[in-house]
Design a protein around this motif. Structure first.
Motif, PDB file in Angstrom:
ATOM      1  N   ILE A   4      23.691  25.235  38.796  1.00 12.75           N
ATOM      2  CA  ILE A   4      23.788  24.948  37.365  1.00 12.75           C
ATOM      3  C   ILE A   4      24.971  25.703  36.764  1.00 12.75           C
ATOM      4  O   ILE A   4      25.057  26.927  36.869  1.00 12.75           O
ATOM      5  CB  ILE A   4      22.486  25.347  36.646  1.00 12.75           C
ATOM      6  N   HIS A   6      27.018  26.499  33.258  1.00 16.40           N
ATOM      7  CA  HIS A   6      27.012  26.496  31.793  1.00 16.40           C
ATOM      8  C   HIS A   6      28.448  26.717  31.333  1.00 16.40           C
ATOM      9  O   HIS A   6      29.135  27.605  31.835  1.00 16.40           O
ATOM     10  CB  HIS A   6      26.138  27.625  31.241  1.00 16.40           C
ATOM     11  N   PRO A  16      23.933  31.776  25.693  1.00 19.09           N
ATOM     12  CA  PRO A  16      24.377  31.143  26.937  1.00 19.09           C
ATOM     13  C   PRO A  16      24.236  32.077  28.151  1.00 19.09           C
ATOM     14  O   PRO A  16      23.868  31.648  29.241  1.00 19.09           O
ATOM     15  CB  PRO A  16      25.847  30.800  26.674  1.00 19.09           C
ATOM     16  N   PHE A  19      20.640  32.070  29.370  1.00 18.72           N
ATOM     17  CA  PHE A  19      20.336  30.887  30.185  1.00 18.72           C
ATOM     18  C   PHE A  19      20.848  31.072  31.616  1.00 18.72           C
ATOM     19  O   PHE A  19      20.148  30.796  32.582  1.00 18.72           O
ATOM     20  CB  PHE A  19      20.958  29.620  29.590  1.00 18.72           C
ATOM     21  N   HIS A  23      18.477  31.289  35.095  1.00 16.52           N
ATOM     22  CA  HIS A  23      18.625  30.439  36.280  1.00 16.52           C
ATOM     23  C   HIS A  23      18.774  31.276  37.545  1.00 16.52           C
ATOM     24  O   HIS A  23      18.212  30.936  38.589  1.00 16.52           O
ATOM     25  CB  HIS A  23      19.805  29.483  36.120  1.00 16.52           C
ATOM     26  N   SER A  30      24.051  29.825  39.644  1.00 15.26           N
ATOM     27  CA  SER A  30      24.490  29.540  38.287  1.00 15.26           C
ATOM     28  C   SER A  30      25.721  30.360  37.933  1.00 15.26           C
ATOM     29  O   SER A  30      25.938  31.443  38.480  1.00 15.26           O
ATOM     30  CB  SER A  30      23.356  29.854  37.298  1.00 15.26           C
ATOM     31  N   ILE A 116      24.234  20.387  37.986  1.00 17.95           N
ATOM     32  CA  ILE A 116      24.022  20.228  36.545  1.00 17.95           C
ATOM     33  C   ILE A 116      25.108  21.011  35.816  1.00 17.95           C
ATOM     34  O   ILE A 116      25.365  22.168  36.126  1.00 17.95           O
ATOM     35  CB  ILE A 116      22.638  20.762  36.120  1.00 17.95           C
ATOM     36  N   HIS A 118      26.020  22.083  31.944  1.00 15.88           N
ATOM     37  CA  HIS A 118      25.545  22.138  30.561  1.00 15.88           C
ATOM     38  C   HIS A 118      26.699  22.570  29.675  1.00 15.88           C
ATOM     39  O   HIS A 118      27.219  23.678  29.816  1.00 15.88           O
ATOM     40  CB  HIS A 118      24.381  23.139  30.443  1.00 15.88           C
ATOM     41  N   TYR A 119      27.099  21.677  28.781  1.00 21.52           N
ATOM     42  CA  TYR A 119      28.160  21.985  27.826  1.00 21.52           C
ATOM     43  C   TYR A 119      27.520  22.499  26.542  1.00 21.52           C
ATOM     44  O   TYR A 119      26.966  21.731  25.766  1.00 21.52           O
ATOM     45  CB  TYR A 119      28.999  20.741  27.526  1.00 21.52           C
ATOM     46  N   ASP A 120      27.589  23.795  26.322  1.00 21.91           N
ATOM     47  CA  ASP A 120      27.078  24.392  25.104  1.00 21.91           C
ATOM     48  C   ASP A 120      27.889  23.837  23.936  1.00 21.91           C
ATOM     49  O   ASP A 120      29.114  23.795  23.997  1.00 21.91           O
ATOM     50  CB  ASP A 120      27.225  25.918  25.187  1.00 21.91           C
TER      51      ASP A 120
END
Length: 137
Positions: A4, A6, A16, A19, A23, A30, A116, A118-120
């Protein structure tokens, strides 16, 4: 195990980063990539430390954009598009200046391997979302 990634403009309030750590504690691989250094010294994973203009004109422009984004978001999903020729030019120059650093980061941290992303705040590293489009392919 999930991989993952971010990506965030800044590590605002440490969320962020939390998170990313969550993970890791769950056994996932991550990373958190931030584009700009956080002025409040929250912890960072990988910070590109890209320049963020801080003069009065830039601050005024950012405040104006933030106020308009809420209304624009209700009416369209395209509120990150430049609104005029000056914004278009600025974003083009900014994206071009980030390109080599982005490619170096992608290779160094093997960012193509993540499951994955994830675009904050929904913000790609590039204003035209070219990185997200590339990874989607």
């Amino acid at each position: 195990m999930l991989k993952i990634l971010h990506m965030a403009p800044q590590n605002y309030a440490g969320v962020p980063y939390d998170f990313f750590r969550m993970h890791l504690k769950c056994g996932d691989e991550s990373h958190l990539i931030t584009y700009h250094k956080n002025q409040l010294n929250f912890p960072e994973d990988i910070c590109l430390d890209l320049p963020l203009p801080k003069n009065k004109a830039a601050s005024f422009w950012r405040r104006k954009k933030m106020l308009g984004q809420e209304a624009a978001a209700r009416n369209s999903f395209h509120y990150f598009k430049p609104k005029n020729i000056i914004e278009k030019f600025y974003f083009s120059v900014s994206d071009l200046s980030r390109k080599s650093k982005a490619e170096e980061m992608i290779e160094k941290y093997e960012l193509e391997k993540y499951d994955i992303i994830h675009y904050d705040a929904g913000l790609d590293l590039f204003r035209d979302s070219s990185l997200a489009q590339r990874w989607k392919r």
